[in-house]
Design a protein around this motif. Structure first.
Motif, mmCIF file in Angstrom:
data_model
loop_
_atom_site.group_PDB
_atom_site.id
_atom_site.type_symbol
_atom_site.label_atom_id
_atom_site.label_comp_id
_atom_site.label_asym_id
_atom_site.label_seq_id
_atom_site.Cartn_x
_atom_site.Cartn_y
_atom_site.Cartn_z
ATOM 1 N N GLU A 134 0.832 -1.206 0.000
ATOM 2 C CA GLU A 134 0.000 0.000 0.000
ATOM 3 C C GLU A 134 0.867 1.256 0.000
ATOM 4 N N ILE A 135 1.996 1.197 0.684
ATOM 5 C CA ILE A 135 2.910 2.343 0.679
ATOM 6 C C ILE A 135 3.343 2.645 -0.747
ATOM 7 N N ASN A 136 3.730 1.619 -1.475
ATOM 8 C CA ASN A 136 4.178 1.810 -2.857
ATOM 9 C C ASN A 136 3.080 2.354 -3.749
ATOM 10 N N LYS A 137 1.828 1.937 -3.488
ATOM 11 C CA LYS A 137 0.705 2.374 -4.316
ATOM 12 C C LYS A 137 0.234 3.783 -3.960
ATOM 13 N N ARG A 138 0.233 4.120 -2.666
ATOM 14 C CA ARG A 138 -0.501 5.309 -2.212
ATOM 15 C C ARG A 138 0.349 6.379 -1.536
ATOM 16 N N LEU A 139 1.595 6.050 -1.184
ATOM 17 C CA LEU A 139 2.447 7.036 -0.521
ATOM 18 C C LEU A 139 3.765 7.184 -1.275
ATOM 19 N N PRO A 140 3.897 8.212 -2.091
ATOM 20 C CA PRO A 140 5.192 8.446 -2.739
ATOM 21 C C PRO A 140 6.237 8.789 -1.685
ATOM 22 N N ASP A 141 7.485 8.752 -2.072
ATOM 23 C CA ASP A 141 8.559 8.945 -1.098
ATOM 24 C C ASP A 141 8.438 10.256 -0.333
ATOM 25 N N TYR A 142 8.040 11.335 -1.007
ATOM 26 C CA TYR A 142 7.947 12.612 -0.309
ATOM 27 C C TYR A 142 6.887 12.554 0.785
ATOM 28 N N ALA A 143 5.797 11.791 0.533
ATOM 29 C CA ALA A 143 4.755 11.649 1.536
ATOM 30 C C ALA A 143 5.206 10.772 2.701
ATOM 31 N N VAL A 144 6.031 9.772 2.411
ATOM 32 C CA VAL A 144 6.612 8.947 3.472
ATOM 33 C C VAL A 144 7.474 9.820 4.381
ATOM 34 N N ARG A 145 8.264 10.706 3.782
ATOM 35 C CA ARG A 145 9.085 11.614 4.576
ATOM 36 C C ARG A 145 8.214 12.569 5.385
ATOM 37 N N GLN A 146 7.153 13.094 4.746
ATOM 38 C CA GLN A 146 6.234 13.980 5.456
ATOM 39 C C GLN A 146 5.640 13.290 6.682
ATOM 40 N N PHE A 147 5.198 12.062 6.493
ATOM 41 C CA PHE A 147 4.594 11.335 7.594
ATOM 42 C C PHE A 147 5.608 11.096 8.702
ATOM 43 N N HIS A 148 6.830 10.781 8.340
ATOM 44 C CA HIS A 148 7.842 10.533 9.369
ATOM 45 C C HIS A 148 8.157 11.806 10.137
ATOM 46 N N ILE A 149 8.222 12.931 9.445
ATOM 47 C CA ILE A 149 8.437 14.217 10.122
ATOM 48 C C ILE A 149 7.303 14.488 11.094
ATOM 49 N N LEU A 150 6.074 14.265 10.648
ATOM 50 C CA LEU A 150 4.920 14.464 11.516
ATOM 51 C C LEU A 150 5.007 13.569 12.747
ATOM 52 N N ARG A 151 5.362 12.326 12.542
ATOM 53 C CA ARG A 151 5.470 11.386 13.670
ATOM 54 C C ARG A 151 6.574 11.827 14.635
ATOM 55 N N LEU A 152 7.688 12.300 14.101
ATOM 56 C CA LEU A 152 8.769 12.780 14.952
ATOM 57 C C LEU A 152 8.331 13.992 15.766
ATOM 58 N N GLU A 153 7.641 14.922 15.127
ATOM 59 C CA GLU A 153 7.170 16.108 15.836
ATOM 60 C C GLU A 153 6.182 15.734 16.938
ATOM 61 N N GLU A 154 5.296 14.806 16.642
ATOM 62 C CA GLU A 154 4.322 14.378 17.648
ATOM 63 C C GLU A 154 5.020 13.679 18.818
ATOM 64 N N LYS A 155 6.078 12.946 18.510
ATOM 65 C CA LYS A 155 6.826 12.278 19.580
ATOM 66 C C LYS A 155 7.608 13.285 20.423
ATOM 67 N N GLU A 156 8.133 14.326 19.782
ATOM 68 C CA GLU A 156 8.796 15.384 20.543
ATOM 69 C C GLU A 156 7.788 16.019 21.512
ATOM 70 N N ARG A 157 6.583 16.257 21.037
ATOM 71 C CA ARG A 157 5.558 16.858 21.899
ATOM 72 C C ARG A 157 5.135 15.889 23.010
ATOM 73 N N LYS A 158 5.075 14.614 22.669
ATOM 74 C CA LYS A 158 4.770 13.605 23.685
ATOM 75 C C LYS A 158 5.836 13.624 24.776
ATOM 76 N N ASN A 159 7.092 13.790 24.385
ATOM 77 C CA ASN A 159 8.171 13.878 25.372
ATOM 78 C C ASN A 159 7.987 15.083 26.286
ATOM 79 N N ARG A 160 7.462 16.188 25.741
ATOM 80 C CA ARG A 160 7.196 17.351 26.589
ATOM 81 C C ARG A 160 6.086 17.039 27.587
ATOM 82 N N GLU A 161 5.072 16.289 27.163
ATOM 83 C CA GLU A 161 4.019 15.872 28.087
ATOM 84 C C GLU A 161 4.606 15.060 29.231
ATOM 85 N N ILE A 162 5.471 14.113 28.875
ATOM 86 C CA ILE A 162 6.085 13.247 29.888
ATOM 87 C C ILE A 162 6.932 14.086 30.838
#
Length: 212
Positions: A134-162
Motif C-alpha cells: 500500500e505504501i508503494n501504491k498510495r504514498l510516494p517517497d515525499y509523503a513517506v518523509r512527510q509522515f515521518h516528520i509528523l510522527r517525529l514532531e508528535e513524539k517530541e511533543r509527547k516527550n514534553r508531556e512526559i
C-alpha cells in the motif's frame, strides 16, 4: 494529583519552552564543548539561536551527531532551523494533511508500549503489520518523509508531556523493531523506508531515536 497536564495549555508554555529548568546529563568533558558551541552559534548564527531551542539538551544532540565537531554541529543546527522555518514545521504539525497522517498510521503502525527507567517512551513497530504494498501504491517517497516528520514532531511533543508529568526532562525515545514473520520482500522494502526515515533524522532530529 496525578491528573494529566495539557501541553497546549498556555500556563505551561514557559515550562515547555525552557528545558534549562531541567537537569541535563552529559559527560563532564562535554561541558567545554557545549560552551564553545554556544559561543560559536551566538557569533555566527544568532538569528537561528533565537528561533529554536538552544538548551544544553538540544545542543548536546547535535554535538553527538557531529562527533563533537563544534563547527559541524553549528552548521547542522543552523541548517535545521532554516529548514524548519522554510517548511513551516509548526503549522504542518498542527494541521497535517489528513491523508498523510491517516494513511501513514494505517500502513506503518506503531504502538506505545511503556517507558524505560529514565522515562523515555518505548514504541513498538512490527514489520509484519506494515503494508508495504500500500505504501508503494498510495504514498510516494515525499509523503513517506512527510509522515515521518509528523510522527517525529508528535513524539517530541509527547516527550514534553512526559516531562511535565514526571518533572524529569525526556528528550529521546526507544523504538523496538520486531522482524518476526517478516518475508524477504517486506524486509527489503522496510530497509528502503528506513533509509528515507534515517536521512531525515540525522539531518534535523539528531539523537531522538534509540532503535532496538
Amino acid at each position: 494529583n496525578g491528573s494529566r497536564m495539557d501541553p497546549t495549555d498556555s500556563k505551561h508554555e514557559h515550562i515547555l519552552l525552557k528545558p534549562s529548568m531541567y537537569e541535563c546529563f552529559y559527560p563532564e568533558e562535554g561541558r567545554e564543548a557545549l560552551t564553545k558551541l554556544r559561543a560559536l552559534l551566538e557569533k555566527k548564527h544568532a538569528a537561528a539561536v533565537k528561533a529554536y531551542r538552544d538548551d544544553d539538551q538540544m545542543l548536546w544532540r547535535f554535538l553527538v551527531e557531529a562527533d563533537s565537531d563544534i563547527y559541524k554541529a553549528a552548521t547542522m543546527y543552523a541548517e535545521t532551523v532554516a529548514w524548519r522555518q522554510a517548511s513551516d514545521i509548526e503549522s504542518f504539525t498542527n494541521v497535517p494533511p489528513p491523508s498523510v497522517k491517516e494513511l501513514g498510521n494505517t500502513v506503518l503502525p506503531e504502538h506505545l508500549v511503556g517507558s524505560d527507567k529514565e522515562g523515555r517512551p518505548i514504541y513498538l513497530m512490527r514489520i509484519s503489520e506494515c503494508s508495504f504494498s500500500e505504501i508503494n501504491k498510495r504514498l510516494p517517497d515525499y509523503a513517506v518523509r512527510q509522515f515521518h516528520i509528523l510522527r517525529l514532531e508528535e513524539k517530541e511533543r509527547k516527550n514534553r508531556e512526559i516531562t511535565l508529568t514526571t518533572g524529569h526532562w525526556v528528550d529521546s525515545l526507544i523504538l523496538i523493531i520486531d522482524l518476526k514473520s517478516t518475508n524477504p520482500m517486506a524486509f527489503k522494502e522496510f530497509i528502503r523506508i528506513w533509509k528515507l526515515q534515517t536521512a531525515v533524522e540525522s539531518c534535523y532530529y539528531p539523537g531522538i531515536y534509540f532503535r532496538i
